[in-house]
Scaffold this motif. Structure first.
Motif, PDB file in Angstrom:
ATOM      1  N   GLU A  73       0.824  -1.213   0.000  1.00 25.31           N
ATOM      2  CA  GLU A  73       0.000   0.000   0.000  1.00 25.31           C
ATOM      3  C   GLU A  73       0.856   1.259   0.000  1.00 25.31           C
ATOM      4  O   GLU A  73       0.484   2.281   0.552  1.00 25.31           O
ATOM      5  N   GLY A  74       2.037   1.143  -0.602  1.00 29.21           N
ATOM      6  CA  GLY A  74       2.847   2.338  -0.821  1.00 29.21           C
ATOM      7  C   GLY A  74       4.032   2.522   0.090  1.00 29.21           C
ATOM      8  O   GLY A  74       4.789   3.481  -0.077  1.00 29.21           O
ATOM      9  N   THR A  75       4.245   1.606   1.053  1.00 31.06           N
ATOM     10  CA  THR A  75       5.336   1.769   2.013  1.00 31.06           C
ATOM     11  C   THR A  75       6.396   0.700   1.805  1.00 31.06           C
ATOM     12  O   THR A  75       6.070  -0.477   1.609  1.00 31.06           O
ATOM     13  N   LEU A  76       7.658   1.111   1.850  1.00 37.33           N
ATOM     14  CA  LEU A  76       8.795   0.206   1.719  1.00 37.33           C
ATOM     15  C   LEU A  76       9.731   0.412   2.897  1.00 37.33           C
ATOM     16  O   LEU A  76       9.910   1.537   3.369  1.00 37.33           O
ATOM     17  N   MET A  77      10.332  -0.680   3.372  1.00 37.00           N
ATOM     18  CA  MET A  77      11.347  -0.606   4.422  1.00 37.00           C
ATOM     19  C   MET A  77      12.667  -1.141   3.880  1.00 37.00           C
ATOM     20  O   MET A  77      12.697  -2.093   3.093  1.00 37.00           O
ATOM     21  N   ALA A  78      13.774  -0.518   4.320  1.00 34.29           N
ATOM     22  CA  ALA A  78      15.105  -0.942   3.886  1.00 34.29           C
ATOM     23  C   ALA A  78      16.135  -0.475   4.898  1.00 34.29           C
ATOM     24  O   ALA A  78      15.904   0.476   5.650  1.00 34.29           O
ATOM     25  N   THR A  79      17.291  -1.144   4.907  1.00 32.31           N
ATOM     26  CA  THR A  79      18.407  -0.699   5.749  1.00 32.31           C
ATOM     27  C   THR A  79      19.402   0.096   4.909  1.00 32.31           C
ATOM     28  O   THR A  79      19.695  -0.261   3.765  1.00 32.31           O
ATOM     29  N   GLU A  80      19.909   1.153   5.490  1.00 29.97           N
ATOM     30  CA  GLU A  80      20.951   1.927   4.822  1.00 29.97           C
ATOM     31  C   GLU A  80      22.194   1.081   4.590  1.00 29.97           C
ATOM     32  O   GLU A  80      22.875   1.220   3.567  1.00 29.97           O
ATOM     33  N   SER A  81      22.494   0.187   5.530  1.00 35.46           N
ATOM     34  CA  SER A  81      23.735  -0.582   5.449  1.00 35.46           C
ATOM     35  C   SER A  81      23.807  -1.469   4.217  1.00 35.46           C
ATOM     36  O   SER A  81      24.906  -1.738   3.709  1.00 35.46           O
ATOM     37  N   ARG A 108      21.272   8.342  -0.238  1.00 36.33           N
ATOM     38  CA  ARG A 108      20.052   7.674   0.195  1.00 36.33           C
ATOM     39  C   ARG A 108      18.842   8.205  -0.570  1.00 36.33           C
ATOM     40  O   ARG A 108      17.960   7.443  -0.972  1.00 36.33           O
ATOM     41  N   ASP A 109      18.802   9.510  -0.792  1.00 32.88           N
ATOM     42  CA  ASP A 109      17.684  10.107  -1.515  1.00 32.88           C
ATOM     43  C   ASP A 109      17.603   9.585  -2.951  1.00 32.88           C
ATOM     44  O   ASP A 109      16.511   9.344  -3.481  1.00 32.88           O
ATOM     45  N   GLN A 110      18.759   9.426  -3.591  1.00 27.68           N
ATOM     46  CA  GLN A 110      18.764   8.920  -4.954  1.00 27.68           C
ATOM     47  C   GLN A 110      18.265   7.475  -5.016  1.00 27.68           C
ATOM     48  O   GLN A 110      17.494   7.100  -5.914  1.00 27.68           O
ATOM     49  N   ILE A 111      18.709   6.671  -4.059  1.00 26.63           N
ATOM     50  CA  ILE A 111      18.264   5.280  -4.012  1.00 26.63           C
ATOM     51  C   ILE A 111      16.770   5.219  -3.718  1.00 26.63           C
ATOM     52  O   ILE A 111      16.031   4.417  -4.314  1.00 26.63           O
ATOM     53  N   GLU A 112      16.309   6.080  -2.833  1.00 25.15           N
ATOM     54  CA  GLU A 112      14.879   6.123  -2.521  1.00 25.15           C
ATOM     55  C   GLU A 112      14.050   6.474  -3.749  1.00 25.15           C
ATOM     56  O   GLU A 112      12.983   5.888  -3.976  1.00 25.15           O
ATOM     57  N   GLU A 113      14.529   7.418  -4.551  1.00 25.51           N
ATOM     58  CA  GLU A 113      13.796   7.768  -5.764  1.00 25.51           C
ATOM     59  C   GLU A 113      13.731   6.588  -6.727  1.00 25.51           C
ATOM     60  O   GLU A 113      12.719   6.380  -7.415  1.00 25.51           O
ATOM     61  N   SER A 114      14.793   5.783  -6.777  1.00 23.38           N
ATOM     62  CA  SER A 114      14.765   4.593  -7.627  1.00 23.38           C
ATOM     63  C   SER A 114      13.731   3.602  -7.123  1.00 23.38           C
ATOM     64  O   SER A 114      13.013   2.980  -7.923  1.00 23.38           O
ATOM     65  N   PHE A 115      13.649   3.409  -5.809  1.00 22.52           N
ATOM     66  CA  PHE A 115      12.614   2.535  -5.252  1.00 22.52           C
ATOM     67  C   PHE A 115      11.226   3.002  -5.683  1.00 22.52           C
ATOM     68  O   PHE A 115      10.386   2.201  -6.086  1.00 22.52           O
ATOM     69  N   LYS A 116      10.987   4.294  -5.575  1.00 20.52           N
ATOM     70  CA  LYS A 116       9.667   4.830  -5.904  1.00 20.52           C
ATOM     71  C   LYS A 116       9.346   4.630  -7.376  1.00 20.52           C
ATOM     72  O   LYS A 116       8.212   4.299  -7.743  1.00 20.52           O
ATOM     73  N   GLU A 117      10.344   4.832  -8.225  1.00 24.43           N
ATOM     74  CA  GLU A 117      10.130   4.679  -9.659  1.00 24.43           C
ATOM     75  C   GLU A 117       9.934   3.217 -10.042  1.00 24.43           C
ATOM     76  O   GLU A 117       9.025   2.878 -10.811  1.00 24.43           O
ATOM     77  N   LEU A 118      10.766   2.347  -9.505  1.00 19.78           N
ATOM     78  CA  LEU A 118      10.754   0.951  -9.916  1.00 19.78           C
ATOM     79  C   LEU A 118       9.623   0.146  -9.300  1.00 19.78           C
ATOM     80  O   LEU A 118       9.047  -0.731  -9.952  1.00 19.78           O
ATOM     81  N   GLY A 178       6.884   1.448  -7.377  1.00 19.31           N
ATOM     82  CA  GLY A 178       5.608   2.114  -7.197  1.00 19.31           C
ATOM     83  C   GLY A 178       5.280   2.458  -5.765  1.00 19.31           C
ATOM     84  O   GLY A 178       4.108   2.583  -5.412  1.00 19.31           O
ATOM     85  N   VAL A 179       6.299   2.602  -4.906  1.00 16.38           N
ATOM     86  CA  VAL A 179       6.052   2.965  -3.512  1.00 16.38           C
ATOM     87  C   VAL A 179       6.060   4.483  -3.364  1.00 16.38           C
ATOM     88  O   VAL A 179       6.581   5.210  -4.208  1.00 16.38           O
ATOM     89  N   GLU A 180       5.459   4.942  -2.264  1.00 17.00           N
ATOM     90  CA  GLU A 180       5.351   6.373  -2.014  1.00 17.00           C
ATOM     91  C   GLU A 180       6.192   6.836  -0.835  1.00 17.00           C
ATOM     92  O   GLU A 180       6.559   8.008  -0.758  1.00 17.00           O
ATOM     93  N   LYS A 181       6.491   5.920   0.083  1.00 26.13           N
ATOM     94  CA  LYS A 181       7.241   6.295   1.278  1.00 26.13           C
ATOM     95  C   LYS A 181       8.222   5.185   1.627  1.00 26.13           C
ATOM     96  O   LYS A 181       7.876   3.999   1.566  1.00 26.13           O
ATOM     97  N   VAL A 182       9.436   5.579   2.017  1.00 23.21           N
ATOM     98  CA  VAL A 182      10.463   4.619   2.417  1.00 23.21           C
ATOM     99  C   VAL A 182      10.835   4.863   3.871  1.00 23.21           C
ATOM    100  O   VAL A 182      11.163   5.991   4.259  1.00 23.21           O
ATOM    101  N   LEU A 183      10.763   3.807   4.666  1.00 28.91           N
ATOM    102  CA  LEU A 183      11.225   3.846   6.050  1.00 28.91           C
ATOM    103  C   LEU A 183      12.627   3.257   6.092  1.00 28.91           C
ATOM    104  O   LEU A 183      12.839   2.096   5.739  1.00 28.91           O
ATOM    105  N   TRP A 184      13.593   4.079   6.513  1.00 28.00           N
ATOM    106  CA  TRP A 184      14.990   3.666   6.521  1.00 28.00           C
ATOM    107  C   TRP A 184      15.428   3.279   7.931  1.00 28.00           C
ATOM    108  O   TRP A 184      15.078   3.940   8.909  1.00 28.00           O
TER     109      TRP A 184
END
Length: 388
Positions: free
Chosen positions: A199-207, A220-230, A232-238
Motif C-alpha cells: 500500500e505504498g510503504t517500503l522498508m530498507a536498511t541503509e547498510s 540515500r535520496d537517490q536510491i529512494e527515488e529509484s525505489f519509488k520509480e521501480l 511504485g512505492v510512495e514512502k520509504v522507512l529507513w
C-alpha cells in the motif's frame, strides 16, 4: 535480523571471495558483456521503467502464480554442509508445493539429483545457478497495466563477497525463460533488502543499500527515488542496519517485516542477551517503527518476536541465522522456521499465526540453511498473480 556473531556465510573460502572480486567490476554485475544499468533504470531492449503510475510491487500476502527456489550448486561455498543444505531445500520446496506451484532452478548436471530429492510435486527447470538465495538473485516482480514485469537489481554477490558469475544472470535468464518483461534497475541490491506493505510503504536498511560495495556515489535520496520509480512505492522507512558484519550487510527481511499494512514484526534478541551491535540495530529499528507512519498516514503497530536460545539449537554455529521473521507467506499458508527451542518455536508460531488469520502455519526445520546465515524467505521468491 542476523545473529550477534558473524553471519550469513562468513565462512566463505578466501579463494571464493577472491574469485568474486575477479569476476566483477565495482557495482556492476558480471553480465558477460551485458549492458550496464542506464540512468532511467532500463536496459537496451528491456521494458520501460516501472514507475508508480505504471506498476507496483504487491505485498507477499497477495496471490502467487508460483514460488521460485534454487538448488545450491557449489561445494566451494558450503563445503561438507552441502548435502544437509540440499536436504533442507528439498523439504522446504515440498512443503510450499502443498500450497502453490514451486519451480526449482538447478544446473543441468544437477537437475536430476534435484528432481529425485524434491519429488514430483516440485518442477525443476535447468538454469545455471551458484547458490540457493533466489530472493536476492532472482527478479523482484511488479504488476500493472502492462502485466507482469521483473526488476533486475544487478546482483553482485552482496558487494562482491561471493562467487556469482551465474547468479548475476539468474534474474535475466529466468525472465527470458518465462517471456516476462525485464527492467534493469539503475541501482544494485537484493530482493531481501526490501520489504513492502503493498500500500505504498517500503522498508530498507541503509547498510545494505547506501553502501559503496553496491551503490558507490549514490545518496540515500537517490536510491529512494529509484525505489519509488521501480516499485511504485510512495514512502520509504529507513533503518541504520549494520554494515560489514554479515554478507548481506543486514538485510531488512531478517530485521523487520510487514505482517499486514500498519503492522510490523520485529526481530528481538532473546532475554538476557548481552548488548552488542545486533541488539543495537534492533533497538534502533524499534525506535524508527514506533515513531513512523506509513504511506497512508497510519501509526505502525509493532509486534516483537524474540530469537530462540542458541544453546537449544542443534548445529548452530557462528553463522547461524536464528530469526523467525524470515518466514514466507504463500497461497493459504505461512512457512515458519523450526529451530529446536520448543518454547521459542511455539511462541513464534502462535504470534505469526495470529498475524495471518485464515492461513495454515507450517513449521519447517531449516537448521542447515540457517547455519549458512539465511532463512526461508531468503530461499524463496514469489511470482505474483496478475490482477492480484
Amino acid at each position: 535480523m542476523v545473529h550477534p556473531r558473524p553471519s550469513r556465510r562468513t565462512l566463505l573460502r578466501s579463494g571464493a571471495a577472491l574469485a568474486a572480486l575477479a569476476l566483477t567490476d565495482g557495482c556492476s554485475s558480471d553480465s558477460g558483456g551485458a549492458e550496464p544499468p542506464g540512468p532511467s533504470g532500463t536496459a537496451s531492449g528491456a521494458a520501460p521503467s516501472a514507475g508508480p503510475a505504471a506498476a507496483t510491487m504487491p505485498a507477499e500476502s497477495r496471490p502467487h502464480t508460483r514460488t521460485f527456489m534454487a538448488w545450491p550448486a557449489l561445494e566451494e561455498v558450503w563445503g561438507d554442509q552441502l548435502p544437509g543444505v540440499r536436504q533442507d531445500i528439498a523439504g522446504l520446496a515440498q512443503t510450499i508445493a502443498g500450497f502453490e506451484p514451486v519451480v526449482l532452478l538447478a544446473r543441468p548436471d544437477q537437475a536430476d539429483q534435484a528432481r529425485q530429492a524434491c519429488g514430483s510435486t516440485v518442477e525443476v527447470i535447468e538454469l545455471m545457478v551458484d547458490d540457493l538465495w533466489v530472493r536476492d538473485t532472482g527478479p523482484t516482480f511488479v504488476t500493472g497495466p502492462k502485466g507482469l514485469v521483473g526488476i533486475d537489481f544487478n546482483f553482485n554477490g552482496w558487494g562482491n563477497k561471493q562467487t556469482h558469475a551465474n547468479d548475476s544472470q539468474v534474474a535475466r535468464n529466468l525472465l527470458d525463460h518465462y517471456g516476462i518483461a525485464r527492467v534493469r534497475a539503475a541501482i544494485t541490491g537484493e530482493g531481501g533488502g526490501i520489504e513492502v506493505d503493498g500500500e505504498g510503504t517500503l522498508m530498507a536498511t541503509e547498510s545494505s543499500w547506501v553502501n559503496d560495495n553496491r551503490n558507490p556515489g549514490r545518496t540515500r535520496d537517490q536510491i529512494e527515488e529509484s525505489f519509488k520509480e521501480l516499485l511504485g512505492v510512495e514512502k520509504v522507512l529507513w533503518f541504520k542496519g549494520v554494515a560489514g558484519q554479515d554478507i548481506t550487510d543486514c538485510h531488512i527481511d531478517a530485521l523487520t517485516r510487514f505482517a499486514e499494512p500498519g503492522t510490523a514484526v520485529l526481530h528481538r534478541p532473546a532475554a538476557d542477551t548481552p548488548p552488542d551491535i545486533w541488539s543495537t540495530a534492533s533497538d534502533q529499528a524499534l525506535q524508527v517503527l514506533k515513531s513512523a507512519t506509513d504511506a497512508k498516514g497510519r501509526t505502525l503497530k509493532v509486534v516483537e518476536i524474540p530469537e530462540p536460545d542458541f544453546d537449544l539449537i542443534q548445529g548452530s554455529g557462528k553463522n547461524f541465522l536464528a530469526t523467525y521473521i524470515n518466514y514466507y507467506v504463500c497461497n493459504g499458508g505461512v512457512i515458519v522456521p523450526r529451530f529446536g527451542d520448543r518454547a521459542a518455536d511455539d511462541h513464534a508460531v502462535g504470534i505469526i499465526g495470529d498475524l495471518h488469520p485464515g492461513r495454515k502455519v507450517t513449521q519447517v526445520t531449516i537448521n542447515h540453511i540457517a547455519a549458512g546465515g539465511g532463512g526461508i524467505h531468503c530461499a524463496t521468491q514469489q511470482q505474483p498473480a496478475i490482477g492480484s
